[in-house]
Design a protein around this motif. Structure first.
Motif, PDB file in Angstrom:
ATOM      1  N   UNK A 172     -33.899 -11.268 -22.908  1.00  0.00           N
ATOM      2  CA  UNK A 172     -32.494 -11.294 -22.533  1.00  0.00           C
ATOM      3  C   UNK A 172     -31.921 -12.647 -22.937  1.00  0.00           C
ATOM      4  N   UNK A 173     -30.657 -12.870 -22.563  1.00  0.00           N
ATOM      5  CA  UNK A 173     -30.054 -14.169 -22.846  1.00  0.00           C
ATOM      6  C   UNK A 173     -30.703 -15.279 -22.026  1.00  0.00           C
ATOM      7  N   UNK A 174     -31.477 -14.890 -21.004  1.00  0.00           N
ATOM      8  CA  UNK A 174     -32.082 -15.882 -20.121  1.00  0.00           C
ATOM      9  C   UNK A 174     -33.578 -15.990 -20.328  1.00  0.00           C
ATOM     10  N   UNK A 175     -34.256 -14.871 -20.586  1.00  0.00           N
ATOM     11  CA  UNK A 175     -35.717 -14.885 -20.566  1.00  0.00           C
ATOM     12  C   UNK A 175     -36.293 -14.147 -21.759  1.00  0.00           C
ATOM     13  N   UNK A 176     -37.460 -14.601 -22.183  1.00  0.00           N
ATOM     14  CA  UNK A 176     -38.230 -13.966 -23.253  1.00  0.00           C
ATOM     15  C   UNK A 176     -39.652 -13.806 -22.729  1.00  0.00           C
ATOM     16  N   UNK A 177     -40.066 -12.568 -22.470  1.00  0.00           N
ATOM     17  CA  UNK A 177     -41.375 -12.317 -21.859  1.00  0.00           C
ATOM     18  C   UNK A 177     -42.103 -11.224 -22.608  1.00  0.00           C
ATOM     19  N   UNK A 178     -43.433 -11.321 -22.654  1.00  0.00           N
ATOM     20  CA  UNK A 178     -44.288 -10.330 -23.307  1.00  0.00           C
ATOM     21  C   UNK A 178     -45.416  -9.949 -22.357  1.00  0.00           C
ATOM     22  N   UNK A 179     -45.678  -8.651 -22.227  1.00  0.00           N
ATOM     23  CA  UNK A 179     -46.788  -8.153 -21.422  1.00  0.00           C
ATOM     24  C   UNK A 179     -47.842  -7.567 -22.343  1.00  0.00           C
ATOM     25  N   UNK A 180     -49.093  -7.901 -22.095  1.00  0.00           N
ATOM     26  CA  UNK A 180     -50.222  -7.317 -22.821  1.00  0.00           C
ATOM     27  C   UNK A 180     -51.151  -6.701 -21.797  1.00  0.00           C
ATOM     28  N   UNK A 181     -51.251  -5.362 -21.815  1.00  0.00           N
ATOM     29  CA  UNK A 181     -52.042  -4.634 -20.827  1.00  0.00           C
ATOM     30  C   UNK A 181     -53.247  -4.018 -21.519  1.00  0.00           C
ATOM     31  N   UNK A 182     -54.460  -4.500 -21.211  1.00  0.00           N
ATOM     32  CA  UNK A 182     -55.661  -3.957 -21.849  1.00  0.00           C
ATOM     33  C   UNK A 182     -55.901  -2.508 -21.451  1.00  0.00           C
ATOM     34  N   UNK A 183     -56.805  -1.859 -22.164  1.00  0.00           N
ATOM     35  CA  UNK A 183     -57.222  -0.490 -21.830  1.00  0.00           C
ATOM     36  C   UNK A 183     -57.726  -0.459 -20.390  1.00  0.00           C
ATOM     37  N   UNK A 184     -57.280   0.513 -19.598  1.00  0.00           N
ATOM     38  CA  UNK A 184     -57.767   0.667 -18.236  1.00  0.00           C
ATOM     39  C   UNK A 184     -57.123  -0.256 -17.233  1.00  0.00           C
ATOM     40  N   UNK A 185     -55.952  -0.856 -17.560  1.00  0.00           N
ATOM     41  CA  UNK A 185     -55.284  -1.721 -16.584  1.00  0.00           C
ATOM     42  C   UNK A 185     -54.928  -0.939 -15.324  1.00  0.00           C
ATOM     43  N   UNK A 186     -54.502   0.315 -15.487  1.00  0.00           N
ATOM     44  CA  UNK A 186     -54.184   1.179 -14.356  1.00  0.00           C
ATOM     45  C   UNK A 186     -55.156   2.359 -14.311  1.00  0.00           C
ATOM     46  N   UNK A 187     -55.209   3.014 -13.179  1.00  0.00           N
ATOM     47  CA  UNK A 187     -56.081   4.184 -13.026  1.00  0.00           C
ATOM     48  C   UNK A 187     -55.429   5.452 -13.551  1.00  0.00           C
ATOM     49  N   UNK A 188     -54.138   5.424 -13.792  1.00  0.00           N
ATOM     50  CA  UNK A 188     -53.428   6.575 -14.334  1.00  0.00           C
ATOM     51  C   UNK A 188     -52.231   6.083 -15.126  1.00  0.00           C
ATOM     52  N   UNK A 189     -51.712   6.949 -15.981  1.00  0.00           N
ATOM     53  CA  UNK A 189     -50.550   6.572 -16.782  1.00  0.00           C
ATOM     54  C   UNK A 189     -49.362   6.290 -15.878  1.00  0.00           C
ATOM     55  N   UNK A 190     -48.602   5.251 -16.223  1.00  0.00           N
ATOM     56  CA  UNK A 190     -47.472   4.851 -15.401  1.00  0.00           C
ATOM     57  C   UNK A 190     -46.420   4.229 -16.316  1.00  0.00           C
ATOM     58  N   UNK A 191     -45.157   4.398 -15.973  1.00  0.00           N
ATOM     59  CA  UNK A 191     -44.081   3.749 -16.709  1.00  0.00           C
ATOM     60  C   UNK A 191     -43.709   2.447 -16.014  1.00  0.00           C
ATOM     61  N   UNK A 192     -43.724   1.360 -16.771  1.00  0.00           N
ATOM     62  CA  UNK A 192     -43.323   0.057 -16.240  1.00  0.00           C
ATOM     63  C   UNK A 192     -41.932  -0.282 -16.754  1.00  0.00           C
ATOM     64  N   UNK A 193     -41.067  -0.688 -15.849  1.00  0.00           N
ATOM     65  CA  UNK A 193     -39.732  -1.150 -16.200  1.00  0.00           C
ATOM     66  C   UNK A 193     -39.661  -2.650 -15.954  1.00  0.00           C
ATOM     67  N   UNK A 194     -39.330  -3.400 -17.004  1.00  0.00           N
ATOM     68  CA  UNK A 194     -39.179  -4.845 -16.889  1.00  0.00           C
ATOM     69  C   UNK A 194     -37.689  -5.155 -16.925  1.00  0.00           C
ATOM     70  N   UNK A 195     -37.202  -5.926 -15.951  1.00  0.00           N
ATOM     71  CA  UNK A 195     -35.769  -6.168 -15.836  1.00  0.00           C
ATOM     72  C   UNK A 195     -35.517  -7.508 -15.157  1.00  0.00           C
ATOM     73  N   UNK A 196     -34.249  -7.881 -15.140  1.00  0.00           N
ATOM     74  CA  UNK A 196     -33.840  -9.017 -14.331  1.00  0.00           C
ATOM     75  C   UNK A 196     -33.669  -8.525 -12.896  1.00  0.00           C
ATOM     76  N   UNK A 197     -34.233  -9.218 -11.910  1.00  0.00           N
ATOM     77  CA  UNK A 197     -34.123  -8.726 -10.525  1.00  0.00           C
ATOM     78  C   UNK A 197     -32.690  -8.807 -10.031  1.00  0.00           C
ATOM     79  N   UNK A 198     -32.260  -7.827  -9.202  1.00  0.00           N
ATOM     80  CA  UNK A 198     -30.887  -7.863  -8.677  1.00  0.00           C
ATOM     81  C   UNK A 198     -30.644  -9.064  -7.770  1.00  0.00           C
ATOM     82  N   UNK A 199     -31.694  -9.524  -7.107  1.00  0.00           N
ATOM     83  CA  UNK A 199     -31.615 -10.738  -6.291  1.00  0.00           C
ATOM     84  C   UNK A 199     -32.946 -11.462  -6.396  1.00  0.00           C
ATOM     85  N   UNK A 200     -32.907 -12.777  -6.257  1.00  0.00           N
ATOM     86  CA  UNK A 200     -34.111 -13.590  -6.440  1.00  0.00           C
ATOM     87  C   UNK A 200     -34.475 -14.247  -5.114  1.00  0.00           C
ATOM     88  N   UNK A 201     -35.660 -13.965  -4.568  1.00  0.00           N
ATOM     89  CA  UNK A 201     -36.077 -14.649  -3.334  1.00  0.00           C
ATOM     90  C   UNK A 201     -36.116 -16.160  -3.548  1.00  0.00           C
TER      91      UNK A 201
END
Length: 805
Positions: free
Chosen positions: A583-612
């Motif tokens: 985004x205009x604020x952040x540049x991030x990359x995720x690398x998930x190896x084989x077997x990171x999860x126990x089942x297929x899942x959709x991950x959504x990466x976003x800017x949080x609506x509020x920041x603790x």
């Protein structure tokens, strides 16, 4: 034990699917251009593909599917024109499960994607055919099945309903029929019903004709005449609806004409045996050994995977009994059956097809790979301009260029064509052509390459200029559509203008950034359509550049690269997955190896609506924050890598060597550090993440005193699966809120010394792996700690924590 040769296969084929020419000239060199499942042409590891069997191509989405018998899966690769050797699959379906269900497969064999993008899979060891509806996503369930009453049954039988190891399922939409190769029952059976995109074959509607058996309850293999069939593995239809069956046990392909379809039908011709009553395997020009799949290309030629002889054969119509093959792939001659591992050899090929691009695909089963043979393609000419003179040489470059049989011609409106003379073919990628252009008119000429039934013409590819003047051709860019694209996406850019030349170089440029060259171009004089990968693009305006003949046209700030507020991607547990979020604020990359999860899942990466708030004194926060949200209520079972990239302006006044990644723990209402490595020279921080949460980059800061020192988790309960299990920094107990160089001494409740630790990196944190001074695991119980400020020994603190095992 799973079988891979005379096992059970299902595939679907349609005579309407492959409408492009077969482009046989493109594979005249008989060398594969691409390999899937292996990193190169000399490897045969079973790590990715393990005895693949069938292949199918979706002509609408440009996706190629491959069935994998030993992994019980169907994998797919998207964008088949842009694949690279050893590329990881884009997705998969199937899993190993007994009893079976709608998500499982067992030894899937032939497969097919029909004209409605419906995928049909032969779930052979579950004795059923499965239909999958589009759009097909990772881990999708089957929608419809044939051969079983329930998803959880795997009954084998021989009747009008039950089957035993189906091998191929051919759909003929034009004539409202389907043909199933019921392998272990040694028969081909049919449905008669009007078929459409939403009108699938009924579960119990077997009707005549029956191929290979006199009735629905007989399954005796019979290869001694033109009616009997033994263990048929595959089938296909031609454009007229005539049927070809791979009579695997009879070592031949049987040809049935539609006009003669009937119960206990006689074949019109048998190919692969000299006589109707002969069934012995052999390796000659007119004999076969266990063929598994026939295929009819758009020119009507028959291609056969002659599996036992480790080769692919081609037969040209008219088809006649005992006819000779016209070409062989995988062997140096018609009498050699040897297996091999190279760019030109096979080991038990089980499927062959031509797709709509003219690519020839071969499933090389026991080499654990799929090979692609590309069509003849001319990509460039050197030089692209020449001075008038008696003899000039043009170097033509491409792929699949044969040593003989090609012609190259120069043409220009109102001028006599100039025929070239091929002086040499250096290899399959280059040939040199001589032209006499002493009297050729100045200006641009078209180049036409002709041979083996293919014609490729390139407009304005060569400029002829007068002696002493030099090239003068120029072109211009007027507009770009679309005029923007998102980081991380692939975009097809239509560049409009005038005077464009074939072979022009197209790229996006930006001051201070690496150029982004196009990966694919389609040319005309008024428009170039170019494909760009924006994965590594930076946001902002880019110039569009087109270059040819030493001239470059630039549309300044013609294309805007934008960011997105969120990125969503389905994570396949059987492959490595990457996700980019810029985004205009952040540049991030995720690398998930084989077997990171126990089942297929959709991950959504976003800017949080509020920041603790990050009001902990051990951290100085930055504004680089992102949120990862899973589509299911699950956490990873193994750590994955999160890389956060920053500009110097994002971390003003901070010590880049002490930057870390933290995640927010809503149970503790605290930010906790993950194991992090800072790379100051590369402006990035890499963290090992074991939780899905909100993440923030921060600088670790040691405390001035020990006033705020604390221990977590407390109690420590390893293996509990709760917030009191291992910390985000690793296995053990974390001492936080330390001053630089703090020394920690740990004792049992009875006063016995256990271990001494020192915060040597001075970042205010220290991890104890709960091993004592002798390297033994600490026992359950209450422990006392004493922390001393080594720079001011009067500054001390102490406390207790508990270990529960």
């Amino acid at each position: 034990m799973k079988k891979t040769f005379l096992g059970i296969t299902v595939a679907l084929s349609s005579a309407l699917l492959f409408s492009a020419p077969a482009l046989y000239a493109g594979i005249i060199t008989k060398k594969a251009n691409l390999v899937l499942g292996q990193p190169n042409f000399t490897s045969n590891s079973s790590a990715l593909l393990s005895e693949p069997y069938g292949i199918a191509v979706d002509t609408t989405s440009d996706r190629v599917y491959v069935s994998d018998t030993l992994h019980d899966k169907v994998f797919w690769w998207d964008n088949i024109t842009q694949l690279t050797n050893g590329q990881q699959p884009s997705g998969s379906i199937g899993k190993t499960a007994l009893p079976p269900d709608e998500y499982s497969l067992s030894v899937p064999k032939h497969i097919h994607c029909d004209q409605y993008q419906i995928l049909w899979v032969a779930d052979s060891d579950n004795h059923r055919v499965i239909m999958y509806k589009p759009p097909l996503l990772n881990g999708a369930s089957g929608y419809y099945l044939l051969g079983q009453t329930l998803w959880t049954t795997r009954v084998r039988g021989c009747s009008g309903f039950y089957i035993n190891g189906p091998s191929d399922f051919v759909v003929d939409y034009a004539n409202s029929m389907t043909f199933m190769m019921d392998t272990t029952n040694s028969r081909g059976i049919t449905h008669n019903r009007t078929l459409g995109a939403k009108d699938y074959p009924p579960k119990n509607a077997r009707t005549s004709p029956i191929f290979g058996q006199p009735d629905l309850n007989t399954n005796t293999p019979n290869n001694g005449n033109t009616k009997g069939i033994g263990y048929p593995q595959g089938a296909c239809l031609d454009a007229s609806g005539n049927l070809f069956i791979a009579d695997t046990g009879g070592n031949r392909v049987l040809y049935f004409t539609r006009a003669s379809f009937s119960i206990w039908d006689y074949a019109e011709a048998w190919i692969g045996q000299p006589l109707s009553y002969v069934r012995s395997p052999d390796c000659t020009q007119n004999k076969m050994d266990g063929p598994t799949k026939p295929f009819i290309d758009a020119d009507g030629d028959l291609w056969v995977a002659d599996t036992g002889n480790n080769r692919i054969l081609k037969f040209v119509p008219p088809f006649a009994s005992g006819m000779d093959a016209s070409e062989v792939f995988g062997q140096p001659d018609y009498d050699t059956p040897n297996s091999g591992l190279s760019q030109t050899e096979f080991n038990t090929p089980t499927d062959v097809l031509f797709d709509h691009h003219g690519y020839m695909w071969v499933v090389d089963s026991l080499n654990n790979r799929v090979l692609r043979f590309d069509p003849l393609a001319i990509n460039s000419f050197t030089p692209d301009s020449v001075e008038q003179g008696a003899e000039k040489y043009l170097v033509v470059q491409g792929q699949g260029i044969p040593s003989t049989g090609m012609t190259v011609t120069l043409s220009k409106t109102g001028e006599t064509d100039i025929q070239g003379t091929i002086t040499s073919v250096s290899n399959e990628n280059e040939m040199t052509v001589k032209f006499d252009i002493a009297s050729a008119a100045t200006g641009t000429w078209d180049v036409t390459v002709l041979g083996y039934g293919t014609t490729q013409q390139f407009a304005n590819a060569l400029e002829v200029y007068a002696a002493g003047t030099g090239p003068s051709y120029k072109f211009s860019i007027s507009s770009v559509t679309p005029d923007s694209g998102q980081i991380g996406k692939t975009v097809n850019l239509a560049i409009s203008g005038s005077g464009f030349l074939n072979g022009s170089q197209v790229k996006l440029t930006k001051t201070g950034k690496s150029d982004i060259p196009s990966s694919k171009n389609t040319y005309s004089a008024a428009q170039i359509v170019s494909t760009f990968d924006l994965s590594d693009a930076s946001r902002g305006y880019w110039n569009v550049s087109v270059s040819s003949k030493g001239y470059t046209a630039i549309l300044s700030n013609g294309f805007l690269v934008t960011t997105t507020s969120s990125t969503a991607k389905e994570v396949n547990i059987y492959m490595e997955n990457t996700i980019s979020f810029v985004t205009d604020i952040i540049d991030a990359r995720l690398l998930l190896p084989v077997g990171t999860f126990t089942e297929n899942v959709t991950l959504t990466v976003s800017e949080p609506p509020s920041i603790p708030e990050m009001n902990q004194r051990e951290f100085i926060p930055t504004n680089l924050v992102l949120m990862i949200t899973p589509s299911k209520d699950i956490q990873p079972r193994a750590a994955f890598r999160l890389t956060m990239i920053y500009n110097d302006a994002d971390v003003p006044g901070l010590d880049k060597s002490k930057l870390v990644i933290c995640y927010y723990d809503p149970a503790k209402l605290k930010w906790l550090q993950v194991p992090s490595t800072s790379y100051p020279s590369e402006n990035k921080v890499v963290g090992e993440v074991s939780h899905i949460s909100i993440f923030r980059m921060a600088q670790r800061v040691p405390e001035a005193t020990l006033e705020n020192a604390y221990v977590y988790p407390n109690p420590y309960k390893p293996g509990s699966g709760t917030q009191f299990e291992n910390s985000s920094l690793g296995e053990g107990v974390v001492f936080a809120g330390l001053c630089s160089g703090a020394k920690i001494r740990i004792y049992t409740i009875s006063g016995d010394f256990v271990k001494e630790l020192v915060d040597e990196d001075g970042d205010g944190f220290c991890l104890w792996d709960t091993k004592n001074k002798n390297g033994q695991d600490a026992a359950s119980g209450v422990y006392v700690y004493v922390i001393t400020n080594t720079e001011r020994t009067s500054d001390k603190t102490k406390g207790r924590f508990t270990i529960i095992k």
